[in-house]
Design a protein around this motif. Structure first.
Motif, PDB file in Angstrom:
ATOM      1  N   ILE A  72     -16.471   9.480 -35.210  1.00 43.02           N
ATOM      2  CA  ILE A  72     -16.363  10.442 -34.122  1.00 43.02           C
ATOM      3  C   ILE A  72     -17.094   9.893 -32.895  1.00 43.02           C
ATOM      4  N   PRO A  73     -16.424   9.776 -31.757  1.00 41.30           N
ATOM      5  CA  PRO A  73     -17.106   9.276 -30.550  1.00 41.30           C
ATOM      6  C   PRO A  73     -18.279  10.183 -30.163  1.00 41.30           C
ATOM      7  N   ASP A  74     -19.289   9.576 -29.609  1.00 46.90           N
ATOM      8  CA  ASP A  74     -20.493  10.322 -29.259  1.00 46.90           C
ATOM      9  C   ASP A  74     -20.222  11.496 -28.318  1.00 46.90           C
ATOM     10  N   PRO A  75     -19.385  11.348 -27.286  1.00 43.59           N
ATOM     11  CA  PRO A  75     -19.128  12.523 -26.429  1.00 43.59           C
ATOM     12  C   PRO A  75     -18.507  13.689 -27.197  1.00 43.59           C
ATOM     13  N   VAL A  76     -17.677  13.368 -28.205  1.00 45.72           N
ATOM     14  CA  VAL A  76     -17.075  14.429 -29.003  1.00 45.72           C
ATOM     15  C   VAL A  76     -18.129  15.074 -29.890  1.00 45.72           C
ATOM     16  N   LYS A  77     -19.021  14.276 -30.447  1.00 47.77           N
ATOM     17  CA  LYS A  77     -20.120  14.842 -31.244  1.00 47.77           C
ATOM     18  C   LYS A  77     -20.986  15.778 -30.403  1.00 47.77           C
ATOM     19  N   ASP A  78     -21.265  15.353 -29.186  1.00 53.75           N
ATOM     20  CA  ASP A  78     -22.095  16.196 -28.305  1.00 53.75           C
ATOM     21  C   ASP A  78     -21.390  17.525 -28.038  1.00 53.75           C
ATOM     22  N   LEU A  79     -20.079  17.474 -27.857  1.00 57.02           N
ATOM     23  CA  LEU A  79     -19.330  18.697 -27.591  1.00 57.02           C
ATOM     24  C   LEU A  79     -19.319  19.616 -28.816  1.00 57.02           C
ATOM     25  N   LEU A  80     -19.166  19.022 -30.013  1.00 51.05           N
ATOM     26  CA  LEU A  80     -19.202  19.823 -31.245  1.00 51.05           C
ATOM     27  C   LEU A  80     -20.567  20.474 -31.429  1.00 51.05           C
ATOM     28  N   ASP A  81     -21.618  19.693 -31.181  1.00 53.27           N
ATOM     29  CA  ASP A  81     -22.973  20.241 -31.328  1.00 53.27           C
ATOM     30  C   ASP A  81     -23.215  21.367 -30.338  1.00 53.27           C
ATOM     31  N   ALA A  82     -22.733  21.189 -29.107  1.00 45.99           N
ATOM     32  CA  ALA A  82     -22.964  22.197 -28.078  1.00 45.99           C
ATOM     33  C   ALA A  82     -22.277  23.512 -28.426  1.00 45.99           C
ATOM     34  N   ARG A  83     -21.192  23.428 -29.158  1.00 43.25           N
ATOM     35  CA  ARG A  83     -20.442  24.641 -29.493  1.00 43.25           C
ATOM     36  C   ARG A  83     -20.675  25.084 -30.938  1.00 43.25           C
ATOM     37  N   GLY A  84     -21.552  24.395 -31.648  1.00 42.41           N
ATOM     38  CA  GLY A  84     -21.881  24.786 -33.007  1.00 42.41           C
ATOM     39  C   GLY A  84     -20.741  24.599 -33.998  1.00 42.41           C
ATOM     40  N   LEU A  85     -19.920  23.612 -33.773  1.00 45.09           N
ATOM     41  CA  LEU A  85     -18.769  23.350 -34.644  1.00 45.09           C
ATOM     42  C   LEU A  85     -19.095  22.237 -35.632  1.00 45.09           C
ATOM     43  N   THR A  86     -18.546  22.335 -36.831  1.00 45.95           N
ATOM     44  CA  THR A  86     -18.792  21.324 -37.864  1.00 45.95           C
ATOM     45  C   THR A  86     -17.535  20.543 -38.240  1.00 45.95           C
ATOM     46  N   SER A  87     -16.433  20.815 -37.576  1.00 44.65           N
ATOM     47  CA  SER A  87     -15.202  20.068 -37.860  1.00 44.65           C
ATOM     48  C   SER A  87     -14.261  20.187 -36.666  1.00 44.65           C
ATOM     49  N   LEU A  88     -13.283  19.296 -36.629  1.00 46.35           N
ATOM     50  CA  LEU A  88     -12.256  19.366 -35.598  1.00 46.35           C
ATOM     51  C   LEU A  88     -10.963  18.810 -36.163  1.00 46.35           C
ATOM     52  N   ALA A  89      -9.863  19.245 -35.574  1.00 44.68           N
ATOM     53  CA  ALA A  89      -8.538  18.766 -35.987  1.00 44.68           C
ATOM     54  C   ALA A  89      -8.066  17.712 -34.996  1.00 44.68           C
ATOM     55  N   VAL A  90      -7.586  16.600 -35.527  1.00 48.50           N
ATOM     56  CA  VAL A  90      -7.106  15.497 -34.697  1.00 48.50           C
ATOM     57  C   VAL A  90      -5.650  15.225 -35.055  1.00 48.50           C
TER      58      VAL A  90
END
Length: 243
Positions: A72-90
């Motif tokens: 997972i790219p770091d900017p995407v990780k930062d966005l997940l952390d900021a929104r409290g998400l633990t998964s994403l669909a790609v």
């Protein structure tokens, strides 16, 4: 991640590769005086090969303690952390996983035999039989096992080696290799044997027909001759599919 997208039209052929073979023969022979044998044989075979478009898949990627995908790219990780998400669909066009190669072979053959003659000058008879068979074989090389694709995309770092591995120990034991769905070339060749398979579908259909008939004129009436026709027929059809 930007980009110009994928032009799927470039992957669709204008015409699929195919070959055809057909043959037919007909025989007529007089067995005895007024008794004729007729026979016809037909055969046809078609083979076609074509490539389907690239396979699109939506992967679920996890980002949580002990289950964190290292790709997972770091900017995407930062966005997940900021929104409290633990998964994403790609969603991804898997252009690095080869296209599905479809090979189809179909063949049909039919044979008929009939014997006919005259019982009298006005009454005809016929005995006939027919056998037909059709079979089809379809092989889809490079077809995806969806569950295996998801297992290959579910990646963590090996706590011992620090290398990316599939999260499921069962999948790893079965040959799972990690893929990086965030990279256009994120599927290594050694991962394809776990993701791909080549299903085979075989179908066949056969028909048997046999019968006899008699027809003609019995006698004359004021308005014309009295005609008749009678017959009997046996028919059997079978169909089977194996996958």
């Amino acid at each position: 991640f930007g980009g110009d997208g994928l032009n799927v039209g470039k992957n669709v052929p204008l015409r699929n590769k195919s070959s055809n073979l057909s043959a037919m023969t007909s025989l007529k022979y007089e067995l005895f005086d007024g008794v004729n044998l007729r026979s016809d044989l037909h055969f046809g075979k078609t083979r076609a090969n074509y490539l389907e478009g690239y396979f699109q898949t939506t992967y679920t990627i996890y980002h949580e303690p002990g289950h964190d995908n290292p790709f997972i790219p770091d900017p995407v990780k930062d966005l997940l952390d900021a929104r409290g998400l633990t998964s994403l669909a790609v969603s991804r066009e898997n252009t690095d996983q080869e296209r599905i190669d479809v090979d189809v072979t179909r063949q049909t053959y039919t044979g008929t035999v009939a014997i006919d003659g005259k019982m009298t000058d006005t009454v005809n008879w016929q005995i006939f039989g027919q056998y037909g068979h059709y079979d089809s074989k379809e092989v889809y090389s490079g077809e995806r096992i969806m569950a295996h694709g998801q297992e290959a995309s579910d990646v963590i770092l090996d706590p011992v080696t620090g290398e990316p591995i599939c999260f499921s120990a069962t999948a790893r034991a079965a040959g799972c290799r990690p893929i990086n769905v965030f990279s256009a070339n994120g599927t290594p060749q050694d991962a394809l044997s776990y993701i791909h398979h080549a299903p085979l579908t075989y179908a066949e259909n056969s028909q048997i027909v046999a019968g006899a008939q008699v027809s003609g004129d019995l006698f004359n009436l004021p308005a014309g001759s009295l005609a008749f026709a009678a017959g009997v027929e046996y028919r059997r059809e079978t169909i089977g599919v194996r996958v």
